[in-house]
Design an enzyme around this catalytic site. Structure first.
Site, PDB file in Angstrom:
ATOM      1  N   HIS A 106       0.801  -1.263   0.085  1.00  0.00           N
ATOM      2  CA  HIS A 106       0.108  -0.062   0.022  1.00  0.00           C
ATOM      3  C   HIS A 106       0.990   1.301  -0.015  1.00  0.00           C
ATOM      4  O   HIS A 106       0.399   2.398  -0.427  1.00  0.00           O
ATOM      5  CB  HIS A 106      -1.198   0.053   1.292  1.00  0.00           C
TER       6      HIS A 106
ATOM      7  N   ASP B  73      -0.121  -7.604   1.030  1.00  0.00           N
ATOM      8  CA  ASP B  73       0.368  -6.184   1.302  1.00  0.00           C
ATOM      9  C   ASP B  73       1.805  -6.192   1.480  1.00  0.00           C
ATOM     10  O   ASP B  73       2.296  -5.386   2.301  1.00  0.00           O
ATOM     11  CB  ASP B  73      -0.345  -5.665   2.501  1.00  0.00           C
TER      12      ASP B  73
ATOM     13  N   SER C 262       4.457   2.155   8.152  1.00  0.00           N
ATOM     14  CA  SER C 262       4.174   0.950   7.498  1.00  0.00           C
ATOM     15  C   SER C 262       5.612   0.609   6.688  1.00  0.00           C
ATOM     16  O   SER C 262       6.123   1.279   5.846  1.00  0.00           O
ATOM     17  CB  SER C 262       3.298   1.269   6.317  1.00  0.00           C
TER      18      SER C 262
ATOM     19  N   GLY D 246     -10.634 -25.992  -6.699  1.00  0.00           N
ATOM     20  CA  GLY D 246     -11.964 -25.470  -6.562  1.00  0.00           C
ATOM     21  C   GLY D 246     -12.597 -26.039  -7.413  1.00  0.00           C
ATOM     22  O   GLY D 246     -12.332 -27.066  -8.449  1.00  0.00           O
ATOM     23  N   ILE D 247     -14.082 -25.352  -7.582  1.00  0.00           N
ATOM     24  CA  ILE D 247     -14.985 -25.813  -8.739  1.00  0.00           C
ATOM     25  C   ILE D 247     -15.140 -24.739  -9.652  1.00  0.00           C
ATOM     26  O   ILE D 247     -15.416 -23.574  -9.095  1.00  0.00           O
ATOM     27  CB  ILE D 247     -16.107 -26.388  -8.019  1.00  0.00           C
TER      28      ILE D 247
END
Length: 245
Positions: free
Chosen positions: A62, A92, A166, A222-223
């Site tokens: 960010h 991030d 950050s 997954g599907i």
């Protein structure tokens, strides 16, 4: 008797912990301040961690948002331009490469899984653009999910973290990086003693991917829905099971 006494003295000398001042002095040079030009009038401030002497720096994704020019400043006030190597928005994390690095000192990662609630830690960052600034606290909790992304697994600390921190490191008392300061809980943007750091073990894995290919490739199971043909006729919305290792 002399041998036993000598051995005990050596053991005690080795076990004597270093002072916090000595540890901070040792690791401070691995922390950089980051200034990002977003446009002609806006600038974003953050911090970063030098992870190799050849110029790789890790910070938060960010901090790099809409970056046009990235400048890195060391604790000795040396300024370097940097380029963005890769970004993983889901954790991030961003990886930078300093252009023409000179006399950079890298930090060393510790094992974030080994850290315990109550352990003392200290953060170094660039709060409000003040440059390398140190704050002290403890680990308040582990494995925090703050709804920031799909892989939330934050360390919580009460070490003071403010805007500009950050991307800066969270150190243990041995001077090992056990996290990267990423977010705070606050209603007005100021420190209230609830900060969150990305664990070092997650950082090292993501950085390895960003170095190799500029992005993170994750396995999934997954599907999905796709069109298939059965006996010459097209059937829509048929289910197909997909998997990737």
């Amino acid at each position: 008797t002399f041998f036993i006494m000598t051995a005990m003295c050596v053991f005690r000398a080795q076990a004597e912990p270093r002072s916090l001042e000595d540890v901070i002095e040792e690791v401070n040079s691995s922390v950089v301040s980051i200034a990002v030009d977003v446009n002609d009038e806006e600038q974003s401030l953050g911090a970063g961690i030098i992870i190799s002497a050849d110029g790789y720096v890790v910070t938060n994704a960010h901090v790099m948002e809409n970056a046009q020019k990235i400048m890195v400043q060391t604790v000795d006030d040396e300024n370097f331009e940097a380029e963005l190597v890769g970004v993983d928005e889901k954790t991030d994390i961003a990886l930078l490469k300093v252009k023409n690095p000179l006399n950079l000192e890298a930090g060393h990662f510790g094992d974030s899984d080994a850290i315990r609630v109550g352990n003392k830690v200290f953060a170094i960052g660039n709060p409000f653009g003040l440059g390398n600034s140190v704050s002290l606290g403890i680990i308040s909790a582990k494995e925090r999910d703050i709804d920031k992304g799909p892989y939330d697994n934050f360390l919580q600390t009460d070490a003071a973290i403010n805007q500009g921190n950050s991307g800066g490191p969270l150190f243990n008392m041995d001077g090992k990086i056990i996290g990267m300061n990423t977010a705070i809980f606050s209603e007005d943007g100021k420190n209230v003693g609830v900060g969150f750091a990305t664990p070092s073990n997650m950082i090292t894995w993501v950085v390895g991917q960003l170095k190799e290919q500029g992005k993170v490739v994750r396995g999934w199971l997954g599907i999905g829905v796709q069109k298939i043909r059965t006996r010459g006729e097209e059937k829509n919305n048929a289910l197909a099971i997909s998997a990737m290792a």
